[in-house]
Design an enzyme around this catalytic site. Structure first.
Site, PDB file in Angstrom:
ATOM      1  CB  SER A 107      -0.890   0.019   1.252  1.00 24.68           C
ATOM      2  OG  SER A 107      -1.478   1.293   1.458  1.00 24.68           O
ATOM      3  CE  LYS A 164      -1.586  -3.927   3.184  1.00 27.91           C
ATOM      4  NZ  LYS A 164      -1.884  -5.193   2.477  1.00 27.91           N
ATOM      5  CE1 TYR A 166      -4.095  -2.227   5.225  1.00 31.28           C
ATOM      6  CE2 TYR A 166      -3.240  -0.104   4.482  1.00 31.28           C
ATOM      7  CZ  TYR A 166      -3.823  -1.326   4.202  1.00 31.28           C
ATOM      8  OH  TYR A 166      -4.117  -1.665   2.904  1.00 31.28           O
TER       9      TYR A 166
END
Length: 254
Positions: free
Chosen positions: A142, A159, A155
């Site tokens: 991401s 990633k 998060y």
């Protein structure tokens, strides 16, 4: 690109980016094992591709569970005879302020985004090693692994870790002719993001190319990186974000 002799596993593929990757692989002749946590989405997706004369089978379940991971690999080999391509697309996003982020949310994000990807790659690589014909593994990263984003500390961390994993696996897996790369999507129009009524307008206004990505944009990049045309590309991350990371304006209005 021709995938008529390829067998692939794609996780988190009941809808959105994962589903589009499966569709494009099947359209190009690949045989696909499609995974999603939601069994009804798996059945619907597989039926849709079978109706178009594609070869696809489903494995529903949590892609971070070891039994499900092994089931996917075993299904690919039992049904289609081998395994050539793995796209570890499954992931979860749990927003939250760093100062109040819970241990439960943190470890769930790490289990799915990191654990599921790590151990799927491990199981797949062992199968590819046994076949002695090489293969391709792709992790879904991401832009939040490249640029800080509010309320996504865990998060984004997960990633960024996937991109480092891909680099490490160059050392481990290149001797077996397995290449490993990541794709880092930016804002992308999916069933989930379109539930936010402001999503399209916001990202049109702050993306240099004037629009968020489509699932087709992401899938085409993935298909290139797992194709024979990209066999000498490994340990790399390709950002698909219409230029957002070059300027990185926040989508949150202050």
């Amino acid at each position: 690109m021709d995938y008529k002799d390829k067998v692939a596993i794609v996780t988190g593929a009941g809808q959105g980016i994962g589903l589009e990757i499966c569709k494009q692989l099947v359209q190009q002749g690949a045989k696909v094992v499609l995974n999603d946590l939601d069994a009804s989405l798996v059945c619907e997706a597989v039926e849709g591709m079978m109706d178009e004369n594609g070869e696809c089978t489903g494995v529903s379940g949590d892609s971070s569970e070891m039994a499900v991971i092994q089931q996917m690999v075993d299904t690919a080999v039992a049904k289609f005879g081998k395994l050539d391509v793995v796209v570890a697309n499954a992931g979860i996003t749990l927003f939250g302020d760093f100062l109040t982020y819970t241990a439960e949310s943190f470890f769930e994000v790490m289990k799915v985004n990191l654990g599921g990807s790590f151990f799927l790659a491990q199981a797949a690589a062992n199968q590819m090693k046994e076949q002695a014909s090489g293969g391709s593994i792709l992790f879904m990263s991401s832009v939040t692994g490249h640029q800080a984003h509010e309320n996504l500390a865990a998060y984004g961390m997960s990633k960024a870790a996937l991109e480092m994993l891909a680099k490490n696996l160059v050392i481990e897996l290149s001797p077996y002719k397995i290449n490993v790369n990541t794709v880092a999507p930016g804002a992308t129009l999916t069933e989930r993001t379109l539930k936010d009524k402001d999503y399209l307008g916001t990202w049109e206004s702050i993306t240099p190319m004037g629009r968020p990505a489509s699932v087709n944009d992401i899938a085409k990049t993935v298909l290139f990186l797992v194709s024979e045309n990209a066999r000498h590309i490994t340990g790399q991350s390709v950002v698909v974000d219409g230029g957002w990371t070059s300027v990185s304006p926040s989508p949150y209005k202050k």
